[in-house]
Scaffold this motif. Structure first.
Motif, PDB file in Angstrom:
ATOM      1  N   ILE A 142       2.322   4.377   3.040  1.00  0.00           N
ATOM      2  CA  ILE A 142       2.037   4.553   1.890  1.00  0.00           C
ATOM      3  C   ILE A 142       3.074   3.355   1.064  1.00  0.00           C
ATOM      4  CG2 ILE A 142       2.078   5.849  -0.599  1.00  0.00           C
ATOM      5  CD1 ILE A 142       1.964   8.601   1.839  1.00  0.00           C
ATOM      6  N   VAL A 143       1.881   2.570  -0.076  1.00  0.00           N
ATOM      7  CA  VAL A 143       2.623   1.697  -0.834  1.00  0.00           C
ATOM      8  C   VAL A 143       2.563   1.957  -2.033  1.00  0.00           C
ATOM      9  CG1 VAL A 143       2.674  -0.992  -0.702  1.00  0.00           C
ATOM     10  CG2 VAL A 143       2.730   0.105   1.355  1.00  0.00           C
ATOM     11  N   ILE A 144       3.604   1.701  -2.720  1.00  0.00           N
ATOM     12  CA  ILE A 144       2.957   1.534  -4.189  1.00  0.00           C
ATOM     13  C   ILE A 144       3.172   0.033  -4.989  1.00  0.00           C
ATOM     14  CG2 ILE A 144       3.745   2.094  -6.776  1.00  0.00           C
ATOM     15  CD1 ILE A 144       4.192   5.056  -5.140  1.00  0.00           C
ATOM     16  N   ILE A 145       2.790  -0.460  -5.246  1.00  0.00           N
ATOM     17  CA  ILE A 145       2.776  -1.726  -5.654  1.00  0.00           C
ATOM     18  C   ILE A 145       2.244  -2.056  -7.310  1.00  0.00           C
ATOM     19  CG2 ILE A 145       0.901  -4.260  -5.305  1.00  0.00           C
ATOM     20  CD1 ILE A 145       0.138  -3.351  -3.250  1.00  0.00           C
ATOM     21  N   ASN A 146       3.407  -2.771  -7.871  1.00  0.00           N
ATOM     22  CA  ASN A 146       3.479  -2.936  -9.519  1.00  0.00           C
ATOM     23  C   ASN A 146       2.148  -3.944 -10.013  1.00  0.00           C
ATOM     24  OD1 ASN A 146       4.276  -5.698  -8.800  1.00  0.00           O
ATOM     25  ND2 ASN A 146       6.156  -5.168  -9.978  1.00  0.00           N
ATOM     26  N   ALA A 147       2.341  -4.350 -11.206  1.00  0.00           N
ATOM     27  CA  ALA A 147       0.956  -5.070 -11.525  1.00  0.00           C
ATOM     28  C   ALA A 147       1.176  -6.660 -11.107  1.00  0.00           C
ATOM     29  CB  ALA A 147       1.232  -5.370 -13.274  1.00  0.00           C
ATOM     30  N   GLU A 148       1.716  -6.714 -11.047  1.00  0.00           N
ATOM     31  CA  GLU A 148       2.735  -8.427 -10.153  1.00  0.00           C
ATOM     32  C   GLU A 148       2.495  -8.498  -8.748  1.00  0.00           C
ATOM     33  OE1 GLU A 148       5.301  -7.306 -11.871  1.00  0.00           O
ATOM     34  OE2 GLU A 148       3.914  -7.771 -14.276  1.00  0.00           O
ATOM     35  N   GLY A 149       2.077  -7.270  -7.982  1.00  0.00           N
ATOM     36  CA  GLY A 149       1.949  -7.619  -6.841  1.00  0.00           C
ATOM     37  C   GLY A 149       3.160  -7.684  -6.024  1.00  0.00           C
ATOM     38  N   ILE A 150       4.495  -6.801  -6.383  1.00  0.00           N
ATOM     39  CA  ILE A 150       5.758  -6.625  -5.831  1.00  0.00           C
ATOM     40  C   ILE A 150       5.863  -5.454  -5.278  1.00  0.00           C
ATOM     41  CG2 ILE A 150       7.888  -7.461  -5.805  1.00  0.00           C
ATOM     42  CD1 ILE A 150       7.509  -9.144  -8.012  1.00  0.00           C
ATOM     43  N   PRO A 151       5.666  -4.905  -4.281  1.00  0.00           N
ATOM     44  CA  PRO A 151       6.507  -3.053  -3.333  1.00  0.00           C
ATOM     45  C   PRO A 151       7.605  -2.587  -4.384  1.00  0.00           C
ATOM     46  CG  PRO A 151       6.657  -5.325  -1.367  1.00  0.00           C
ATOM     47  CD  PRO A 151       6.374  -6.281  -2.546  1.00  0.00           C
ATOM     48  N   ILE A 152       7.225  -1.493  -4.997  1.00  0.00           N
ATOM     49  CA  ILE A 152       8.567  -0.886  -5.389  1.00  0.00           C
ATOM     50  C   ILE A 152       8.698   0.657  -4.818  1.00  0.00           C
ATOM     51  CG2 ILE A 152       7.939  -2.520  -7.707  1.00  0.00           C
ATOM     52  CD1 ILE A 152       6.721   0.538  -8.357  1.00  0.00           C
ATOM     53  N   ARG A 153       7.751   0.976  -3.974  1.00  0.00           N
ATOM     54  CA  ARG A 153       7.764   1.407  -3.347  1.00  0.00           C
ATOM     55  C   ARG A 153       6.760   1.638  -2.042  1.00  0.00           C
ATOM     56  NH1 ARG A 153       9.852   6.858  -5.113  1.00  0.00           N
ATOM     57  NH2 ARG A 153      11.353   6.087  -6.604  1.00  0.00           N
ATOM     58  N   SER A 154       7.498   2.171  -0.273  1.00  0.00           N
ATOM     59  CA  SER A 154       7.117   2.069   0.731  1.00  0.00           C
ATOM     60  C   SER A 154       7.498   3.348   1.711  1.00  0.00           C
ATOM     61  CB  SER A 154       6.736   0.974   1.215  1.00  0.00           C
ATOM     62  OG  SER A 154       6.153   0.596   2.257  1.00  0.00           O
ATOM     63  N   THR A 155       6.451   3.609   2.438  1.00  0.00           N
ATOM     64  CA  THR A 155       7.027   4.131   3.510  1.00  0.00           C
ATOM     65  C   THR A 155       6.564   3.674   4.952  1.00  0.00           C
ATOM     66  OG1 THR A 155       5.045   5.089   4.555  1.00  0.00           O
ATOM     67  CG2 THR A 155       5.864   6.181   2.965  1.00  0.00           C
ATOM     68  N   MET A 156       6.922   2.400   4.609  1.00  0.00           N
ATOM     69  CA  MET A 156       6.540   1.342   5.862  1.00  0.00           C
ATOM     70  C   MET A 156       7.782   0.540   5.932  1.00  0.00           C
ATOM     71  SD  MET A 156       2.499   0.450   6.066  1.00  0.00           S
ATOM     72  CE  MET A 156       2.016  -0.135   4.910  1.00  0.00           C
ATOM     73  N   ASP A 157       7.873  -0.773   7.466  1.00  0.00           N
ATOM     74  CA  ASP A 157       8.951  -1.405   7.640  1.00  0.00           C
ATOM     75  C   ASP A 157       8.415  -3.096   6.084  1.00  0.00           C
ATOM     76  OD1 ASP A 157       7.968  -4.190   8.336  1.00  0.00           O
ATOM     77  OD2 ASP A 157       7.512  -2.989  10.632  1.00  0.00           O
ATOM     78  N   SER A 158       9.622  -3.113   5.495  1.00  0.00           N
ATOM     79  CA  SER A 158       9.380  -4.260   4.832  1.00  0.00           C
ATOM     80  C   SER A 158       8.952  -5.293   4.587  1.00  0.00           C
ATOM     81  CB  SER A 158      11.109  -4.961   5.004  1.00  0.00           C
ATOM     82  OG  SER A 158      11.131  -5.996   3.780  1.00  0.00           O
ATOM     83  N   ASN A 159       8.481  -6.025   6.255  1.00  0.00           N
ATOM     84  CA  ASN A 159       7.746  -7.316   6.503  1.00  0.00           C
ATOM     85  C   ASN A 159       6.315  -7.036   6.312  1.00  0.00           C
ATOM     86  OD1 ASN A 159       9.369  -9.324   7.029  1.00  0.00           O
ATOM     87  ND2 ASN A 159       9.800  -8.238   9.077  1.00  0.00           N
TER      88      ASN A 159
END
Length: 98
Positions: A20-37
């Motif tokens: 799961i990835v939550i992305i802000n309005a600028e396209g920047i991930p703010i929360r994720s359950t996966m690795d950073s890359n």
């Protein structure tokens, strides 16, 4: 545990969910359950896809808007729920047995 954490945990418990990835309005991930890359790659590409999809929907009917986008590939199913300030992306294996 916050409401967000509880919701992420509930979604993650569904069959086949890989991330799961939550992305802000600028396209920047703010929360994720996966690795950073992987998170950065999904965030950059799917925010562009959602913007283009929203643009197509509005071009076809200016009174309409994109509410949900589902993309199925051979390996994954991407479920994208764009909102005003963020976008929720769920990646799952559609062929999962467990």
């Amino acid at each position: 545990m916050s409401d967000i954490e509880e919701t992420l945990k509930r979604i993650s418990s569904h069959k086949g969910v890989q991330g799961i990835v939550i992305i802000n309005a600028e396209g920047i991930p703010i929360r994720s359950t996966m690795d950073s890359n992987v998170t950065t790659q999904y965030a950059a590409n799917l925010s562009q896809l959602a913007q283009k999809s929203r643009s197509v929907v509005r071009d076809l009917d200016p009174q309409n808007d994109l509410t949900f986008l589902r993309v199925r590939t051979k390996k994954h199913e991407l479920m994208i729920a764009p909102e005003k300030d963020f976008m929720l992306v769920v990646i799952q294996n559609p062929n999962s047995e467990a």
